[in-house]
Motif scaffolding. Structure first.
Motif, mmCIF file in Angstrom:
data_model
loop_
_atom_site.group_PDB
_atom_site.id
_atom_site.type_symbol
_atom_site.label_atom_id
_atom_site.label_comp_id
_atom_site.label_asym_id
_atom_site.label_seq_id
_atom_site.Cartn_x
_atom_site.Cartn_y
_atom_site.Cartn_z
ATOM 1 N N GLN A 106 76.559 -51.581 -20.537
ATOM 2 C CA GLN A 106 75.691 -50.721 -21.322
ATOM 3 C C GLN A 106 74.512 -50.207 -20.492
ATOM 4 O O GLN A 106 74.218 -49.029 -20.483
ATOM 5 N N LEU A 107 73.867 -51.145 -19.806
ATOM 6 C CA LEU A 107 72.657 -50.753 -19.065
ATOM 7 C C LEU A 107 72.961 -50.432 -17.606
ATOM 8 O O LEU A 107 72.050 -50.177 -16.821
ATOM 9 N N LYS A 108 74.236 -50.499 -17.224
ATOM 10 C CA LYS A 108 74.666 -50.101 -15.874
ATOM 11 C C LYS A 108 74.013 -50.929 -14.780
ATOM 12 O O LYS A 108 73.727 -50.422 -13.697
ATOM 13 N N ALA A 109 73.731 -52.186 -15.083
ATOM 14 C CA ALA A 109 73.188 -53.044 -14.032
ATOM 15 C C ALA A 109 74.306 -53.388 -13.061
ATOM 16 O O ALA A 109 75.474 -53.400 -13.427
ATOM 17 N N THR B 539 67.854 -54.393 -12.020
ATOM 18 C CA THR B 539 69.103 -53.743 -11.614
ATOM 19 C C THR B 539 69.657 -52.842 -12.719
ATOM 20 O O THR B 539 70.608 -52.115 -12.484
ATOM 21 N N ALA B 540 69.072 -52.944 -13.914
ATOM 22 C CA ALA B 540 69.614 -52.145 -15.022
ATOM 23 C C ALA B 540 69.222 -50.682 -14.843
ATOM 24 O O ALA B 540 68.135 -50.261 -15.205
ATOM 25 N N THR B 545 67.052 -44.437 -16.126
ATOM 26 C CA THR B 545 67.527 -43.123 -16.564
ATOM 27 C C THR B 545 66.859 -42.727 -17.867
ATOM 28 O O THR B 545 66.456 -41.584 -18.048
ATOM 29 N N ILE B 546 66.748 -43.711 -18.767
ATOM 30 C CA ILE B 546 66.118 -43.409 -20.049
ATOM 31 C C ILE B 546 64.693 -42.921 -19.834
ATOM 32 O O ILE B 546 64.280 -41.884 -20.337
ATOM 33 N N PHE B 547 63.945 -43.664 -18.994
ATOM 34 C CA PHE B 547 62.556 -43.280 -18.750
ATOM 35 C C PHE B 547 62.474 -41.904 -18.109
ATOM 36 O O PHE B 547 61.684 -41.061 -18.475
#
Lengths: 495, 582
Positions: A106-109, B539-540, B545-547
């Motif tokens: 989801q968060l592409k970590a 690492t997320a 990207t959201i910010f």
């Protein structure tokens, strides 16, 4: 020749039902996370966090089996408590995997770094909570009255049947977790090769874009794969803390979650192979405790499973190099490519690598003998230095010979097709012969049981003969015959 | 031209901001260490060196802001979020801190001037006392409340005191007097200051309870009922928060409390900076090698053996030789997984983890069977001869000349990555290995070298642990330090110039956690939980990207200059990185 007590004891130990039973026992906590690693790896999202997941589950299992009556309901009966622990442990395993899946998918970590984070989380949170609950940083022994998983008793009459009794001794009184582990192999195989989801999972791992283009929901499959790996790691953790022990210890998995990452590679990426690879690690693990009873530095046998893992990685790497090489050749040569020929070479190369692995373990054992602080002492009998040296030298020489024979094979695995057939035949049979005859001689000594004065020569001749026959048979079975007759068909040979 | 001047002015602003921040940090740390007094500072030996190191800390802050720009905000935010999470965890662990008011040894005394009525089998009588222990978990059935019967006559004036048995017991008591039918005649939950003064030394705090000068209404049996006061919700939360506050104060301010604690921080930071650099080099090439741990062990072992065997050689010669050989040992132990990865394609993560264990076992074996003196009570080598120890620059601490070594290594690593062909190749491989391969780079050789070179730095970290901090070889010289190095490298976005700041920051948290454990009894592992949160958050990529999307929407355009460092990826992709420096 082998008339000293110590060697006798070690040999008896290794060829006994008790040893095989202990091998199954120590295989379990490697096999379960290995299946988790396999599933996640085949879906293209390898779960590095198995180690931390195992720790978290192991700890949760212990805590809940000890505290369930207090926290959940006092009505839970004693036999149910370990199962409550198991359930909660697996649940926590699922949650850990979900955390990883959420952050990666989801968060592409980064998958590897989040896996590392999961390991740190598992190892630290268990210790921190243990400290809060019990005031002890090391283990829960004495502070939490946790339970073991039940043991499976086989029907008694089996013990009276001559040959079955040997197997009865191996399989009787094993933890239910061991049975779960080995049935899981069958389950994972069925899941991966006989269900639509399993097929999708393999497709996603092979090529996610292609899978997506035919309508497979890649994201969902990967969630499933990671969650399943969490469940298997959780089961493995439960076996660590509730299988044969009944306490949790700080970092008690000691690298098994990492070894589990390597077994699918060695097992050729399928559940059955992974099962066998785990058995190999179980063997080394069990043998390292067995050697540990001799007075040699305990660190040397402890290194063995890790050396074996590195070797397994090399084997797998060579295998996949071979595969890619074959692929290139296939596209270059078109229809003339001979699948069976390459299959034979591939199987033989694995055989050679495996023998080299055994050889290196042999050298480690030999070195262990030399570096024993008080000589090679054990089993109540002092051995003379001369015998230590002779055994050590024997093992080291045999191992070195094996490496020398196999080295050209390992280094030039993709060029086997260039060689004369007799070299590969010779190398394979010779090295198999050496190892198998040693194996058979030791086995014959072990079943003879009474020292070896009466039939030293007979036993050695018998062992050598058996070794030669089985070496040749194995070589033929692995495709050696095909290789000798059809090597001219090979694409490389033609080019 | 217009663009250039804008660029220039934003650079200047950044420089001023970073310098100001650096000075603030330096001033805060120094004044906290010396309680803000110049005299204390001048009384401290080697205070100039302390100032020098604090100046270097300021320098690391400046570099951090200059190199990362807007990304620095994200790093700081991540750490703050992780710290908040750690605060929650600590608070949960302290949920039971109010429990201490319900447990502990207590005494109940009954006093009266009247004569003792002649009744048998009473629990207590005038002039006597009883003792007990509430909610002691060590007992099979913890005592939750207690009742004592006594006989009294009408008109007896009695005084009942219920108090903690010792000054350090914090049990909060309540006491009630019941008549024979169980009706409550009198009750007390706390005592006044006057009562405390009047009944010294029995009553010690207002948490005790007392029924004083009570006149019994009738002849008969009475019961004293004593129990700990029930905890109110607000009391539990108040206690939890105050304990958490104490713990977090030790955590966040502990490392700069005094010079000795500060030195623990600095020496830990030096190790972490070296490990962070080592990890940053391999991460730059997109190799997830965690071999630093094993390389560290070999570095420590080799330098230790050299120092122990050649103690007579003068220091100026011995120390460089030992450091060099530690680096070489690390190089070789890094070459192995490097070659396996480059030429055979063996998964570097698994292979380095396995090689780490092998190295650790080997180290333990040599230490136990070769280096340990025969009469030693525990597994450790002899003390290193003084010629083999790094010279301290602050007296009485282990802050040594390693400071200069670390500065040199930082600069060399930066030069290697930024200014040499091999560094260029490493960055190219990290950005896109296929492209690098087509571009004619020998990717196999470079990958192998990257892993080996990172081994040099990790080996130096091992030498620093042995020769600088412990001054002998001990078991478990590093427990998972390579993973700490991962956090440092991640915080620094794999930029060698930012690694010093990241190392200092993370070492600060680690040292703080040690003091939190010793001062406030909160497990050290909390910092490792924080560590895992930091890794996950930093690492997320989707978070960035959201910010960024929000910022673009707000501004309408993407400000390339400020965004250059903030590509969020790991490792930073090459074009963006280059953009920051062109």
């Amino acid at each position: 020749m082998f008339d000293d007590m110590l060697f006798q004891n070690v040999v008896d130990g290794i060829f006994s039902a008790a040893f095989l039973a202990s091998m199954l026992r120590v295989t379990t906590p490697i096999l379960l996370p290995s299946l988790g690693a396999l599933i996640s790896d085949r879906a293209g999202v390898i779960n590095i966090g198995l180690e931390g997941t195992m720790l978290a589950s192991a700890f949760t299992g212990v805590v809940f089996s000890a505290k369930a009556t207090e926290w959940i309901s006092p009505a839970i009966s004693d036999p149910m408590l370990p199962w409550v622990g198991l359930l909660m442990g697996v649940l926590v395993g699922l949650l850990m995997a979900l955390l990883l899946a959420f952050f990666h998918l989801q968060l592409k970590a980064n998958l590897i770094l989040s896996g590392i984070a999961l390991n740190i989380l598992g190892s630290s949170a268990t210790v921190a909570i243990m400290y809060e609950l019990t005031g002890d940083r090391g283990n829960t022994k004495g502070n939490l009255a946790s339970f073991k998983m039940p043991f499976v008793q086989l029907p008694e009459f089996l013990a009276d049947i001559p040959i079955l009794s040997f197997f009865f001794k191996i399989f009787d009184n094993q933890s239910v977790m061991t049975w779960i582990a080995f049935f899981s192999v069958a389950f994972v195989w069925w899941f991966m090769y006989r269900t639509p989801v399993g097929t999708h999972l393999r497709a996603v791992g092979e090529n996610p874009d292609a899978a997506a283009s035919v309508g497979i929901r890649v994201q969902r499959i990967r969630y499933l794969a990671l969650l399943m790996s969490g469940v298997f790691a959780g089961l493995g953790g439960i076996h660590m803390s509730m299988g044969y022990l009944a306490f949790f210890q700080k970092d008690m998995t000691s690298g098994r979650g990492f070894i589990a990452l390597a077994t699918p590679y060695l097992g050729g990426g399928n559940p059955i192979g992974t099962g066998f690879a785990s058995l190999i690690f179980g063997f080394f693990d069990a043998i390292s405790t067995r050697i540990g009873s001799l007075e040699i530095p305990s660190q040397l046998p402890q290194m063995v499973p890790f050396v074996a893992t590195v070797m397994a990685l090399v084997i797998y790497a060579l295998q996949s190099q071979l595969t890619s090489r074959v692929r290139t050749l296939r596209s270059a040569e078109g229809e003339e490519f001979d699948v069976n020929f390459w299959g034979s070479i591939r199987r033989l190369s694995v055989l050679h690598m495996f023998l080299a692995m055994l050889a290196i373990i042999g050298i480690i054992i030999a070195v262990s003998m030399f570096s024993a602080p008080d000589g090679f002492k054990g089993a109540g009998e002092n051995l003379s230095t001369g015998k230590v040296v002779s055994h050590g030298v024997a093992i080291a020489l045999v191992s070195l010979a094996l490496i020398v024979i196999n080295l050209p094979f390992m280094l030039n695995v993709e060029r086997i097709g260039h060689w004369r057939w007799w070299y590969s035949a010779g190398a394979s049979v010779l090295s198999l012969w050496i190892y198998l005859s040693v194996f058979f001689i030791l086995f014959l000594i072990a079943i003879d049981g009474q020292g070896v004065e009466m039939a030293d020569t007979l036993i050695i001749v018998l062992g050598l003969a058996l070794g030669l026959i089985s070496g040749a048979l194995i070589w033929l079975r692995l495709g050696g015959q095909y290789l000798t007759h059809n090597h001219h068909l090979a694409a490389v040979a033609a080019a | 031209m217009k663009l250039n001047s804008r660029l220039l002015s934003s650079r200047i602003v950044l420089l001023i901001v970073s310098l100001a921040l650096g000075l603030v940090v330096m001033f805060a740390v120094t004044s906290r260490m010396f309680d803000g007094s110049l005299d204390t500072m001048k009384d401290t030996p080697d205070y100039t060196s302390v100032l020098l190191v604090n100046g270097l800390i300021a320098g690391s802050v400046v570099l951090f802001v200059l190199e990362l720009r807007m990304d620095a905000v994200r790093v700081v935010l991540t750490v703050i979020v992780a710290l908040l999470f750690g605060y929650l965890v600590t608070a949960i662990f302290n949920l039971d801190s109010a429990q201490r008011f319900t447990r502990g040894e207590f005494k109940v005394s009954l006093a009266s001037d009247a004569a003792v009525p002649d009744v048998e089998d009473m629990d207590i009588q005038y002039g006597r006392a009883r003792a007990g222990d509430f909610n002691n978990d060590d007992q099979p059935e913890p005592l939750e409340e207690d009742r004592y019967r006594f006989a009294g006559s009408e008109g007896d004036e009695i005084t009942i005191l219920a108090f903690a048995a010792r000054a350090n017991v914090e049990v909060d008591l309540q006491v009630a007097l019941l008549d024979a039918d169980g009706n409550e005649l009198a009750k007390s939950t706390e005592v006044t200051q006057e009562q405390i003064d009047a009944y010294k030394p029995d009553l010690k705090s207002t948490k005790d309870a007392a029924i004083t000068n009570y006149t019994l209404p009738a002849d008969g049996l009475y019961t004293i009922h004593v129990k700990p006061e029930d905890l109110s919700q607000s009391q539990i939360i108040k206690e939890m928060l105050s304990k958490t506050r104490v713990a977090y104060e030790a955590f966040l301010l502990g490392p700069v409390d005094r010079v000795l604690r500060w030195s623990f921080w600095i020496q830990d930071a030096l190790t972490l900076i070296l490990l962070g650099l080592s990890i940053a080099i391999v991460f730059r090439a997109e190799q997830f090698s965690l071999g630093a741990e094993g390389q560290l062990y070999f570095g420590a072992l080799v330098s230790g053996v050299i120092v122990l065997s050649f103690g007579d050689v003068p220091k100026t010669l011995l120390v460089p030789i030992a450091l060099l050989s530690a680096g070489t040992a690390g190089f070789l132990w890094g070459l192995l997984p490097g070659a396996l990865k480059a030429y055979l394609g063996a998964n570097e993560l698994v292979s380095t983890l396995m090689l780490n264990t092998i190295a650790t076992r080997f180290y333990e074996m040599v230490l136990t069977f070769q280096l340990q003196p025969p009469d030693a009570g525990y597994t450790a080598s002899d003390w290193f001869p003084s010629s083999g120890q790094l010279t301290p620059i602050v007296e009485g601490t282990q802050v040594t000349i390693a400071v200069y070594v670390v500065i040199a290594v930082v600069i060399l690593t930066w030069l290697l990555i930024r200014r040499t062909p091999i560094g260029y190749e490493i960055r190219m491989i990290g950005a896109n290995i296929k492209f690098a391969d087509y571009g004619g780079i020998n990717t196999k050789r470079t990958i192998m070298l990257a892993m080996a070179i990172s081994g040099i730095v990790a080996g130096l970290a091992g030498a620093h642990l042995g020769m600088g901090i412990h001054r002998k070889l001990i078991l478990n010289i590093s427990i998972g330090l390579a993973f700490e190095g991962v956090v440092v490298a991640l915080l620094a976005r794999n930029n060698p110039l930012v690694v010093p700041f990241a190392g200092l920051l993370y070492a600060y948290l680690r040292t703080g956690a040690r003091f939190m454990e010793s001062d406030a009894n909160v497990s050290f592992e909390v910092v490792r939980i924080i560590q895992s949160i930091i890794i996950l958050l930093i690492t997320a990529q989707a978070l960035v990207t959201i910010f960024r999307r929000r910022r673009i929407r707000r501004r309408g355009t993407l400000d390339l200059d400020l965004e250059a460092g903030a590509n969020g990826g790991l490792p930073p992709s090459l074009p963006a990185e280059e953009g920051a420096h062109v």
